[in-house]
Design a protein around this motif. Structure first.
Motif, PDB file in Angstrom:
ATOM      1  N   SER A   1      36.827   1.899 -71.353  1.00 19.36           N
ATOM      2  CA  SER A   1      38.114   2.083 -72.016  1.00 19.36           C
ATOM      3  C   SER A   1      38.542   0.799 -72.715  1.00 19.36           C
ATOM      4  O   SER A   1      38.541  -0.283 -72.113  1.00 19.36           O
ATOM      5  CB  SER A   1      39.183   2.477 -70.992  1.00 19.36           C
ATOM      6  OG  SER A   1      40.477   2.271 -71.505  1.00 19.36           O
TER       7      SER A   1
ATOM      8  N   SER B   1      46.107   6.352 -62.198  1.00 22.51           N
ATOM      9  CA  SER B   1      46.314   7.637 -61.516  1.00 22.51           C
ATOM     10  C   SER B   1      45.103   8.007 -60.664  1.00 22.51           C
ATOM     11  O   SER B   1      45.245   8.606 -59.588  1.00 22.51           O
ATOM     12  CB  SER B   1      46.612   8.740 -62.538  1.00 22.51           C
ATOM     13  OG  SER B   1      45.466   9.049 -63.328  1.00 22.51           O
ATOM     14  N   ASP B   2      43.889   7.639 -61.111  1.00 19.95           N
ATOM     15  CA  ASP B   2      42.688   7.858 -60.293  1.00 19.95           C
ATOM     16  C   ASP B   2      42.736   6.998 -59.037  1.00 19.95           C
ATOM     17  O   ASP B   2      42.397   7.460 -57.933  1.00 19.95           O
ATOM     18  CB  ASP B   2      41.428   7.503 -61.092  1.00 19.95           C
ATOM     19  CG  ASP B   2      41.136   8.487 -62.210  1.00 19.95           C
ATOM     20  OD1 ASP B   2      41.742   9.571 -62.225  1.00 19.95           O
ATOM     21  OD2 ASP B   2      40.279   8.162 -63.062  1.00 19.95           O
TER      22      ASP B   2
ATOM     23  N   SER C   1      41.747  16.325 -63.379  1.00 20.85           N
ATOM     24  CA  SER C   1      40.908  15.946 -64.519  1.00 20.85           C
ATOM     25  C   SER C   1      39.426  16.121 -64.222  1.00 20.85           C
ATOM     26  O   SER C   1      38.645  16.481 -65.103  1.00 20.85           O
ATOM     27  CB  SER C   1      41.178  14.487 -64.899  1.00 20.85           C
ATOM     28  OG  SER C   1      42.528  14.299 -65.264  1.00 20.85           O
TER      29      SER C   1
ATOM     30  N   ARG D   1      47.193   3.270 -67.240  1.00 25.91           N
ATOM     31  CA  ARG D   1      47.911   4.184 -66.349  1.00 25.91           C
ATOM     32  C   ARG D   1      47.088   5.439 -66.049  1.00 25.91           C
ATOM     33  O   ARG D   1      47.208   6.019 -64.973  1.00 25.91           O
ATOM     34  CB  ARG D   1      49.269   4.540 -66.936  1.00 25.91           C
ATOM     35  CG  ARG D   1      50.283   3.422 -66.744  1.00 25.91           C
ATOM     36  CD  ARG D   1      51.699   3.814 -67.140  1.00 25.91           C
ATOM     37  NE  ARG D   1      52.635   2.778 -66.725  1.00 25.91           N
ATOM     38  CZ  ARG D   1      52.854   1.640 -67.368  1.00 25.91           C
ATOM     39  NH1 ARG D   1      52.180   1.396 -68.485  1.00 25.91           N
ATOM     40  NH2 ARG D   1      53.714   0.748 -66.915  1.00 25.91           N
ATOM     41  N   THR D   2      46.253   5.851 -66.997  1.00 28.31           N
ATOM     42  CA  THR D   2      45.339   6.962 -66.725  1.00 28.31           C
ATOM     43  C   THR D   2      44.407   6.592 -65.573  1.00 28.31           C
ATOM     44  O   THR D   2      44.225   7.359 -64.619  1.00 28.31           O
ATOM     45  CB  THR D   2      44.504   7.297 -67.964  1.00 28.31           C
ATOM     46  OG1 THR D   2      45.378   7.587 -69.069  1.00 28.31           O
ATOM     47  CG2 THR D   2      43.609   8.502 -67.713  1.00 28.31           C
TER      48      THR D   2
ATOM     49  N   TRP E   1      41.578   6.795 -75.651  1.00 27.88           N
ATOM     50  CA  TRP E   1      42.663   7.581 -75.062  1.00 27.88           C
ATOM     51  C   TRP E   1      42.793   7.419 -73.548  1.00 27.88           C
ATOM     52  O   TRP E   1      43.605   8.083 -72.928  1.00 27.88           O
ATOM     53  CB  TRP E   1      42.492   9.074 -75.407  1.00 27.88           C
ATOM     54  CG  TRP E   1      42.829   9.373 -76.828  1.00 27.88           C
ATOM     55  CD1 TRP E   1      44.078   9.523 -77.368  1.00 27.88           C
ATOM     56  CD2 TRP E   1      41.907   9.551 -77.900  1.00 27.88           C
ATOM     57  NE1 TRP E   1      43.993   9.780 -78.721  1.00 27.88           N
ATOM     58  CE2 TRP E   1      42.660   9.803 -79.075  1.00 27.88           C
ATOM     59  CE3 TRP E   1      40.508   9.521 -78.006  1.00 27.88           C
ATOM     60  CZ2 TRP E   1      42.073  10.012 -80.315  1.00 27.88           C
ATOM     61  CZ3 TRP E   1      39.921   9.726 -79.233  1.00 27.88           C
ATOM     62  CH2 TRP E   1      40.702   9.971 -80.369  1.00 27.88           C
ATOM     63  N   THR E   2      41.993   6.554 -72.973  1.00 26.86           N
ATOM     64  CA  THR E   2      42.072   6.328 -71.530  1.00 26.86           C
ATOM     65  C   THR E   2      42.797   5.013 -71.287  1.00 26.86           C
ATOM     66  O   THR E   2      42.231   3.937 -71.488  1.00 26.86           O
ATOM     67  CB  THR E   2      40.671   6.305 -70.892  1.00 26.86           C
ATOM     68  OG1 THR E   2      40.005   7.549 -71.176  1.00 26.86           O
ATOM     69  CG2 THR E   2      40.761   6.122 -69.388  1.00 26.86           C
ATOM     70  N   THR E   3      44.053   5.097 -70.871  1.00 30.88           N
ATOM     71  CA  THR E   3      44.891   3.916 -70.710  1.00 30.88           C
ATOM     72  C   THR E   3      44.794   3.357 -69.295  1.00 30.88           C
ATOM     73  O   THR E   3      44.205   3.971 -68.403  1.00 30.88           O
ATOM     74  CB  THR E   3      46.365   4.258 -71.000  1.00 30.88           C
ATOM     75  OG1 THR E   3      46.844   5.132 -69.959  1.00 30.88           O
ATOM     76  CG2 THR E   3      46.518   4.948 -72.347  1.00 30.88           C
TER      77      THR E   3
END
Length: 335
Positions: A218, A106-107, A30, A102-103, A98-100
């Motif tokens: 977010s 992942s980072d 990303s 879980r998003t 749109w940034t959850t």
């Protein structure tokens, strides 16, 4: 009253760092993630500390802690999630809607895997980090362990979103007072001090701290934690090498308005109960001891519970920050 609100992604500034700390970037599919490191040839301890910030934070909120622990021989790393610090920034709408959780998780996984691979390469053997998560970053820390994404040596929850649910179901409404902007509750220096700090924090230091805050956040990150979102038994099984030591620390500020002392006591109790279940069922190899007291802190049954007098929510940046650092060092040394 002046409001510090913007709808634009900031331009990279790369502010100067203390001489003991370096900035690198972790490449991801990303975009690049900022990683601050405090490592030198004089570091004498094997297990690194990995710090993750909460909402509106960044790796830079850990600079005092990183300096303190590296001076005590401990390698330290701090990550800025996307949309924070000097990591890459999604647009306002993409970050907000749109940034959850879980998003962002992942980072965090990418950062921990990078550091564990780096430290393992240095030492020629597998190395797990001690994960220190603050506020919503503490929520992410519990999430990735609950889902089995990583293994860690120990877990420190600092004013962390509780494992049972988030704090306030009306938060998403209260933070949209100014044209649906998520930074509404932090839109002035007075508000930042009231939300994040104890009464003794000088206003000049609050103003300096404000420069570390991301311009927007977010919305789905906190909303994703309104309901119970993790399995505590899974979290504990994601921690290695239990033995006779405590491997979870629950640390909070006495004057934290967001994660109160009563919430922290409940979190510690929840983890102790789950720890006892896992030891009894032999799902982890550890010794379930009765509670024991060492000074102000409450140790035992796998969990250390400690409070920082006079501190607010941002315990690592408040006036008594060194008190919390010493408590974490004590926890580190008993591992």
């Amino acid at each position: 009253m002046a409001f510090n609100l913007t709808w634009q992604a900031p331009k990279p500034t790369f502010p100067s760092l203390p001489p003991n700390i370096t900035r690198t970037f972790i490449p991801t599919a990303s975009g690049p993630l900022e990683l601050l490191s405090a490592t030198t040839s004089t570091l004498t301890r094997k297990t690194p500390l990995f710090f993750i910030h909460g909402g509106f934070g960044s790796a830079a909120v850990w600079l005092e802690y990183m300096t303190y622990f590296s001076q005590n021989g401990i390698p330290c790393y701090a990550l800025s999630l996307r949309g924070h610090g000097n990591s890459w920034y999604p647009s306002f709408l993409r970050m907000l809607y749109w940034t959850t959780k879980r998003t962002l998780a992942s980072d965090l996984v990418a950062g921990i895997e990078h550091v564990q691979e780096l430290e393992s390469g240095k030492r020629g053997e597998p190395v797990e980090v001690i994960l220190v998560g603050h506020s919503s970053g503490g929520g992410l820390s519990q999430l990735i362990l609950s889902e089995g994404s990583v293994k860690v040596k120990a877990l420190v929850l600092m004013g962390a979103i509780p494992c049972f649910r988030s704090l306030d179901p009306w938060f998403s409404i209260r933070m949209l007072w100014h044209a649906w902007h998520p930074k509404s509750p932090l839109s002035s220096t007075k508000l930042v001090k009231n939300v994040f700090f104890g009464k003794s924090m000088p206003i000049e230091k609050v103003q300096a701290f404000e420069k570390l805050l991301s311009p927007y956040e977010s919305l789905l990150w906190p909303i994703g934690m309104f309901r119970p979102f993790v399995n505590v038994h899974n979290i504990l099984q994601g921690i290695v090498d239990w033995g006779t030591s405590d491997r979870v620390m629950v640390l909070g500020g006495e004057n934290d308005k967001l994660v109160t002392m009563s919430i922290m006591r409940r979190v510690a109790g929840t983890y102790r109960s789950a720890f006892g279940d896992l030891v009894e069922s032999k799902k982890i190899e550890a010794e379930s001891k009765g509670l024991r007291t060492q000074g102000e802190d409450n140790f035992g049954k796998g969990v250390t519970h400690a409070t920082i007098p006079s501190a607010g929510h941002h315990t690592q940046n408040d006036e008594p920050w060194v008190v919390g650092a010493k408590k974490i060092l004590s926890f580190y040394e008993q591992l």
